[in-house]
Scaffold this active site. Sequence first.
Site, short mmCIF file in Angstrom:
data_model
loop_
_atom_site.label_atom_id
_atom_site.label_comp_id
_atom_site.label_asym_id
_atom_site.label_seq_id
_atom_site.Cartn_x
_atom_site.Cartn_y
_atom_site.Cartn_z
N GLN A 1 41.61 -17.57 -3.12
CA GLN A 1 43.72 -17.89 -3.10
C GLN A 1 43.97 -16.68 -2.78
OE1 GLN A 1 43.69 -20.02 -7.07
NE2 GLN A 1 45.82 -19.52 -6.73
N SER B 1 55.95 -16.45 -15.39
CA SER B 1 54.67 -15.99 -14.24
C SER B 1 53.79 -15.17 -14.73
CB SER B 1 55.13 -15.90 -12.89
OG SER B 1 54.36 -15.65 -12.65
N SER B 2 52.56 -15.11 -14.45
CA SER B 2 51.76 -13.56 -15.17
C SER B 2 52.40 -12.21 -14.31
CB SER B 2 50.48 -14.02 -14.84
OG SER B 2 50.83 -14.87 -15.40
N MET C 1 44.27 -19.58 -14.33
CA MET C 1 44.46 -17.82 -13.72
C MET C 1 44.61 -17.19 -14.94
SD MET C 1 44.98 -17.48 -9.55
CE MET C 1 46.26 -16.70 -10.06
N HIS D 1 50.96 -17.33 -20.93
CA HIS D 1 52.43 -17.24 -21.26
C HIS D 1 52.72 -18.80 -21.78
CE1 HIS D 1 53.52 -19.13 -17.24
NE2 HIS D 1 53.50 -17.86 -16.61
N HIS E 1 52.52 -21.97 -19.25
CA HIS E 1 50.33 -22.94 -19.85
C HIS E 1 50.37 -24.00 -20.44
CE1 HIS E 1 50.46 -18.68 -17.19
NE2 HIS E 1 49.79 -19.83 -16.00
N GLU F 1 55.49 -27.34 -11.73
CA GLU F 1 56.17 -27.81 -10.85
C GLU F 1 56.82 -26.26 -10.41
OE1 GLU F 1 59.74 -29.72 -12.10
OE2 GLU F 1 59.01 -31.34 -12.18
N LYS F 2 57.30 -24.79 -11.30
CA LYS F 2 57.28 -24.47 -10.49
C LYS F 2 56.55 -23.07 -9.16
CE LYS F 2 57.09 -18.79 -10.86
NZ LYS F 2 55.57 -18.84 -10.50
P1 AMP Z 1 48.68 -20.17 -12.77
O1 AMP Z 1 47.60 -19.09 -13.96
O2 AMP Z 1 49.42 -19.59 -12.62
O3 AMP Z 1 47.29 -20.34 -11.69
O4 AMP Z 1 49.55 -21.20 -13.55
C1 AMP Z 1 47.91 -22.15 -13.83
C2 AMP Z 1 49.00 -23.53 -13.85
O5 AMP Z 1 50.19 -23.19 -15.06
C3 AMP Z 1 49.74 -23.77 -12.65
O6 AMP Z 1 49.91 -25.21 -12.70
C4 AMP Z 1 51.16 -23.48 -12.46
O7 AMP Z 1 52.20 -24.06 -11.41
C5 AMP Z 1 51.52 -23.63 -14.33
N1 AMP Z 1 52.87 -22.69 -13.93
C6 AMP Z 1 52.83 -21.56 -14.04
N2 AMP Z 1 53.99 -20.59 -14.28
C7 AMP Z 1 54.57 -21.87 -14.97
C8 AMP Z 1 56.00 -22.05 -15.57
N3 AMP Z 1 56.54 -21.56 -15.51
N4 AMP Z 1 56.12 -23.28 -16.18
C9 AMP Z 1 55.14 -24.00 -16.15
N5 AMP Z 1 54.31 -24.40 -15.46
C10 AMP Z 1 53.75 -23.08 -15.10
#
Ligand code: AMP
Length: 281
Positions: free
Chosen positions: A61, A187-188, A30, A34, A37, A150-151
């Site tokens: 979502q 986390s964002s 999304m 960071h 990602h 896995e977060k």
């Molecule tokens: P998001 O942008 O939050 O939807 O996350 C995109 C992908 O990055 C998803 O597969 C998340 O599980 C992964 N992700 C988010 N935060 C972390 C993290 N701290 N470490 C590893 N993967 C992450």
Amino acid sequence: MLTVHTVAELRAQVARWKQAGDRIAFVPTMGNLHAGHLQLIARARTAAPRTVASVFVNPLQFGPNEDFERYPRTLPDDRAKLEAAGCDLLFAPDVPEMYPRGRDAFTTVSVPGLNALLDGEFRPGHFDGVATVVSLLFHQVQPDIAVFGEKDWQQLQVIRRMVGDLQMPIAILGHPTARDADGLAMSSRNQYLSADERRVAPEIHRTLVDVTGSLAAGSRDYAGLQQGAMARLSAAGFAPQYVQIRAPNLSDPAPDATEWVVLVAAFLGRTRLIDNRYLCL
Ligand code: AMP
């Protein structure tokens, strides 16, 4: 790195790569990228010759009272980070490109059971939104491999089940959680935290370390450990939604279990944080 905003451009490039016999690894996000990602991008690059990332803040979502509107959108910055990380293509569609008939009229992919537990109980519809957008992205990108963090442990289980049930020919790789030095999972949403909240936030990880420590030391009092962790987080200033000790596939642990995942969701002020920790004896 190529940046495309339409499915037609994406498909044209994917077709060229497929014609050349190149396999494709895919990292859906999304945005507001960071280091966690970017680790997924690095993992994808080791898995296939071509890496595709998507940046799409998926309205499906988010619940009605959640942070869809204020979710950080930082596309130029994300683009630069992906380019520096060696990603080959960024797919950044807008909402009408993904849901041309409107979000409410759209076909839904739903993974029953898994979509109603844990986060699914507190965020009704969230995992149907995730399964729907990931399924759509998989059809658009046609990856051979997709990498997830896995977060978001439950999300990873939902995707694995969906890919299995729908017999999608895509290998799903899970990647360990990237953390700040004090243990807070990247986390964002961490940027919503005030300075005071940011100081408190690593208590989630410390709690998870202690619960898995108790399991490793032989405790099987799951209810007591869960309650103790909830009380500890409340005392630290969180409003915890759940602390649950589960089997890795999120069923209840078997009596002779030797592996577990401990999952937490908790509000700190207005910010909802999730984290988990896996233990195998
Ligand atoms: P998001 O942008 O939050 O939807 O996350 C995109 C992908 O990055 C998803 O597969 C998340 O599980 C992964 N992700 C988010 N935060 C972390 C993290 N701290 N470490 C590893 N993967 C992450």
